[in-house]
Scaffold this motif. Structure first.
Motif, short mmCIF file in Angstrom:
data_model
loop_
_atom_site.label_atom_id
_atom_site.label_comp_id
_atom_site.label_asym_id
_atom_site.label_seq_id
_atom_site.Cartn_x
_atom_site.Cartn_y
_atom_site.Cartn_z
N ALA A 1 0.74 -1.19 -0.07
CA ALA A 1 0.18 0.05 0.11
C ALA A 1 0.99 1.25 -0.03
N ILE A 2 1.89 1.30 0.64
CA ILE A 2 2.80 2.28 0.80
C ILE A 2 3.39 2.52 -0.60
N PHE A 3 3.86 1.68 -1.36
CA PHE A 3 4.56 1.74 -2.43
C PHE A 3 3.36 2.53 -3.57
N CYS A 4 2.21 1.91 -3.51
CA CYS A 4 1.23 2.17 -4.37
C CYS A 4 0.99 3.84 -3.93
N ALA A 5 1.02 4.22 -2.82
CA ALA A 5 0.58 5.53 -2.30
C ALA A 5 1.74 6.53 -2.80
N VAL A 6 2.99 6.02 -2.53
CA VAL A 6 3.92 6.79 -3.29
C VAL A 6 3.96 7.23 -4.73
N VAL A 7 3.73 6.19 -5.39
CA VAL A 7 3.81 6.43 -6.83
C VAL A 7 2.36 7.33 -7.16
N MET A 8 1.31 7.24 -6.75
CA MET A 8 0.21 7.64 -6.98
C MET A 8 0.22 9.29 -6.50
N THR A 9 0.58 9.38 -5.37
CA THR A 9 0.90 10.77 -4.46
C THR A 9 1.87 11.52 -5.51
N THR A 10 3.05 11.05 -5.99
CA THR A 10 3.91 11.65 -6.82
C THR A 10 3.59 12.12 -7.97
N ILE A 11 2.72 11.38 -8.56
CA ILE A 11 2.10 11.78 -9.95
C ILE A 11 1.00 12.82 -9.71
N LEU A 12 0.21 12.74 -8.68
CA LEU A 12 -0.72 13.66 -8.35
C LEU A 12 -0.03 15.02 -8.19
N MET A 13 0.87 15.14 -7.38
CA MET A 13 1.72 16.35 -7.00
C MET A 13 2.47 16.90 -8.05
N ARG A 14 2.74 16.22 -9.15
CA ARG A 14 3.65 16.68 -10.15
C ARG A 14 2.52 16.76 -11.16
N SER A 15 1.37 16.58 -11.38
CA SER A 15 0.44 16.66 -12.37
C SER A 15 -0.38 18.00 -12.03
N ASP A 16 -0.63 18.68 -13.19
CA ASP A 16 -1.72 19.70 -13.25
C ASP A 16 -2.96 19.43 -13.72
N TYR A 17 -3.19 18.10 -13.90
CA TYR A 17 -4.29 17.33 -14.33
C TYR A 17 -5.37 17.53 -13.37
N VAL A 18 -5.11 17.24 -12.15
CA VAL A 18 -5.96 17.03 -10.98
C VAL A 18 -5.60 18.13 -9.90
N ALA A 19 -6.59 18.90 -9.48
CA ALA A 19 -6.11 20.23 -8.79
C ALA A 19 -5.86 19.62 -7.28
#
Length: 326
Positions: free
Chosen positions: A74-92
Motif C-alpha cells: 500500500a505504501i508503494f502504491c501511495a508513493v507512486v500515485m501521490t508523486t503523480i498527483l503532486m507533479r500533475s496539473d491534471y487534478v487540482a
C-alpha cells in the motif's frame, strides 16, 4: 497470515480472483463515467465481497509479516500515485497541501486494506469456532456460534445503510459497507460453508435461479458489500470457480503471473488522482465513441496499467531479495 487449507495456486481460483479485480475496476469506471451505467456498478458490488470470501474459504492464520507486506504494498502504491498527483496539473491539489499530507490521506482512504487487516485480526477467533470435527452436534453449535456475527454484518449493518431504516437503527460505530465488520462476516460464512460442505449440496439449477434473482436485486442498490445479496452472489460464483480446470501450460503460467498483482490493482486505482482522471477521460471519449465502448476501453486500460506498475514493484522486491539472499 497463512492459509489453513493450502490453495496450491489453483489456476481456477486464481483466475477467479483476476476476474473479480477486473470486475472491481469495471465497477469504478462505470460508476465514475457519468454515462448512465450506475446499474452496472451496482451489479458488480458483490465482487468486493467475493474477494474476501476467497480468503475465508481457505482460512487464514494471523501473521504480522503478512500484515507488514500488505501495508508495504500500500505504501508503494501511495508513493507512486501521490508523486503523480503532486507533479500533475491534471487534478487540482488543495492549496497548501504537502506531499506527505496527500500521501497519508491516500493511505487512510484505502478502506478495503484496513478492513482486510481487521478481518485478519479476527480470523483466529472464527477459526477456533470452526476448526473441529464435523458432526450433527458440532454443526448446530458452530452455526449458532457464528450466526450473531453474520446477522451483525449482513443484517444490522446492512439496515444501517438505508435512509428508510437508518433513522430508527441504534447508533453504533463500525457499521456500514466500508468496514472491517463486513469482511469478518464474509470470512465467517466462507469458513462455515467449507467446513459444512453446504455449497456442494446446492443443485445447479437452483443456484442459477438464485443467482439471477440476486443479480436483479443488486442492480437496485441491494448488492452493497454488506448485503445478503452480495454474500449469496459471492458464495455461488466461488462454488462455480472451484470447478474450473485448465490444461494449457501457457494459460496457467499467465494466470500465475497476473494473480499476485490483483491487490495492487485496487490500491493503484482508488485514490485522488485516478478517480478524477477516469471521470475526465470518460467524458472526453464519450464525445467520439459510444459510451459502452468508453467504459470498456477505460476499464481495460486502467487494469493493464495498474498491473504493469505493480510488476515494477515485484521486480524490485525480487531484486532486493536476490541481492541480500532473502
Amino acid at each position: 497470515m497463512t492459509c489453513l487449507a493450502n490453495r496450491n495456486r489453483n489456476p481456477g481460483i486464481e483466475l477467479y480472483r483476476i476476474l473479480l479485480m477486473f470486475g472491481i475496476t469495471l465497477l469504478h469506471v462505470a460508476g465514475l463515467s457519468q454515462s448512465g451505467y450506475d446499474w452496472l456498478a451496482n451489479l458488480l458490488h458483490p465482487c468486493v465481497t467475493a474477494f474476501a470470501f476467497v480468503s475465508g474459504w481457505f482460512g487464514c492464520r494471523f501473521r504480522f509479516r503478512k500484515l507488514a507486506k500488505l501495508y508495504g504494498t500500500a505504501i508503494f502504491c501511495a508513493v507512486v500515485m501521490t508523486t503523480i498527483l503532486m507533479r500533475s496539473d491534471y487534478v487540482a491539489v488543495q492549496f497548501g497541501s504537502t506531499w506527505s499530507a496527500q500521501f497519508f490521506r491516500m493511505v487512510k482512504n484505502y478502506w478495503f486494506l484496513h478492513a482486510y487487516a481487521v478481518m485478519m485480526m479476527f480470523a483466529p477467533l472464527v477459526n477456533s469456532v470452526v476448526d473441529r470435527p464435523f458432526t450433527v452436534e458440532s454443526k448446530r453449535e458452530v452455526f449458532w456460534s457464528l450466526l450473531p456475527v453474520v446477522v451483525l454484518s449482513f443484517g444490522w449493518s446492512f439496515a444501517a445503510t438505508f435512509r428508510c431504516t437508518e433513522s430508527w437503527m441504534p447508533r453504533s460505530s463500525g457499521f456500514g459497507a466500508y468496514t472491517g465488520l463486513t469482511l469478518i462476516g464474509t470470512y465467517a460464512v466462507a469458513r462455515y460453508c467449507r467446513w459444512s460442505g453446504c455449497l456442494s449440496k446446492i443443485p445447479l439449477g437452483y443456484s442459477l435461479v438464485v443467482f439471477a434473482i440476486c443479480c436483479a436485486l443488486a442492480t437496485f442498490k441491494l448488492g452493497r458489500y454488506n448485503s445478503p445479496v452480495a454474500l449469496v452472489v459471492a458464495a455461488l460464483t466461488f462454488k462455480w470457480a472451484t470447478s474450473l480446470r485448465f490444461q494449457t501450460p501457457g494459460l496457467v503460467r499467465a494466470i500465475a503471473l497476473l494473480s499476485p498483482s490483483m491487490f495492487s490493482v485496487y490500491l493503484l486505482q482508488v485514490n485522488d488522482f485516478m478517480f478524477p482522471f477516469i471521470t475526465d477521460c470518460s467524458l472526453r471519449l464519450a464525445r467520439s465513441i459510444p459510451s459502452f465502448c468508453t467504459v470498456g476501453l477505460l476499464t481495460v486500460a486502467v487494469f493493464v496499467v495498474c498491473i504493469l506498475v505493480d510488476c515494477m514493484r515485484r521486480l524490485g522486491v525480487w531484486g532486493v531479495r536476490r541481492m541480500f539472499g532473502l
